[in-house]
Write a protein that holds these residues in place. Structure first.
Motif, PDB file in Angstrom:
ATOM      1  N   LYS A 103      -6.697  -3.709  -0.192  1.00 57.05           N
ATOM      2  CA  LYS A 103      -6.721  -3.676   1.272  1.00 57.05           C
ATOM      3  C   LYS A 103      -5.381  -3.289   1.883  1.00 57.05           C
ATOM      4  O   LYS A 103      -5.336  -2.603   2.899  1.00 57.05           O
ATOM      5  N   ASP A 104      -4.273  -3.727   1.275  1.00 57.04           N
ATOM      6  CA  ASP A 104      -2.948  -3.422   1.829  1.00 57.04           C
ATOM      7  C   ASP A 104      -2.317  -2.170   1.206  1.00 57.04           C
ATOM      8  O   ASP A 104      -1.154  -1.882   1.445  1.00 57.04           O
ATOM      9  N   ASN A 114      -6.883  -9.681  -1.556  1.00 57.98           N
ATOM     10  CA  ASN A 114      -6.464  -8.327  -1.210  1.00 57.98           C
ATOM     11  C   ASN A 114      -7.395  -7.251  -1.784  1.00 57.98           C
ATOM     12  O   ASN A 114      -7.151  -6.073  -1.605  1.00 57.98           O
ATOM     13  N   ASN A 130      -5.057   4.091   6.725  1.00 56.43           N
ATOM     14  CA  ASN A 130      -4.026   3.049   6.670  1.00 56.43           C
ATOM     15  C   ASN A 130      -2.701   3.455   6.052  1.00 56.43           C
ATOM     16  O   ASN A 130      -1.764   2.638   6.030  1.00 56.43           O
TER      17      ASN A 130
END
Length: 134
Positions: A103-104, A114, A130
């Motif tokens: 996710k990051d 995550n 992102n």
């Protein structure tokens, strides 16, 4: 590097351990991405039994930056991506999505919070939506 972030020592965060699929009784994966070899007795050279002690395995890194470990059974080694081991052990995948997304976007951040199962398209879209600009 997130693997040794100290989060496993955080008194608020509970670290869970589960057997690695296909390696039950040999290896366990934690919810924060640590892999441990379980204490056991295995056949050694000349037919003698060898005691294997419990220990946390060190990660190696795939050429694309993903943490990997080498797991063995019956004299065969397999390279396993840590994020996939965590996802298989802790994240349900009812839609049989093939990709584990960070996710990051940090490939070394393999905590269950995550990670998520996604399609290839969802993974690509997540990256482009992102990523940090140059």
């Amino acid at each position: 590097m997130r693997l040794d972030s100290g989060l496993a020592d955080d008194p608020v965060m509970e670290v869970l351990w589960r057997d690695v699929e296909g390696y039950e009784g040999r290896y366990q994966i934690s919810s924060v991405g640590q892999i441990k070899s379980i204490a056991r007795v295995v056949p050694g050279p000349n037919g003698r039994e060898v005691q294997v002690r419990e220990r946390i395995l060190k990660h190696c890194y795939h050429y694309k930056g993903y943490p990997v470990v080498y797991l063995s059974k019956e004299n065969e080694q397999e390279k396993c991506f840590v994020h996939r081991l965590v996802a298989k052990a802790f994240i349900p995948n009812p839609d049989a999505k093939p990709i584990v997304n960070h996710k990051d976007l940090d490939k070394q951040h393999c905590e269950v919070s995550n990670l998520e199962w996604v399609t290839e398209k969802e993974n690509t879209n997540h990256y482009w939506d992102n990523k940090e600009p140059f």
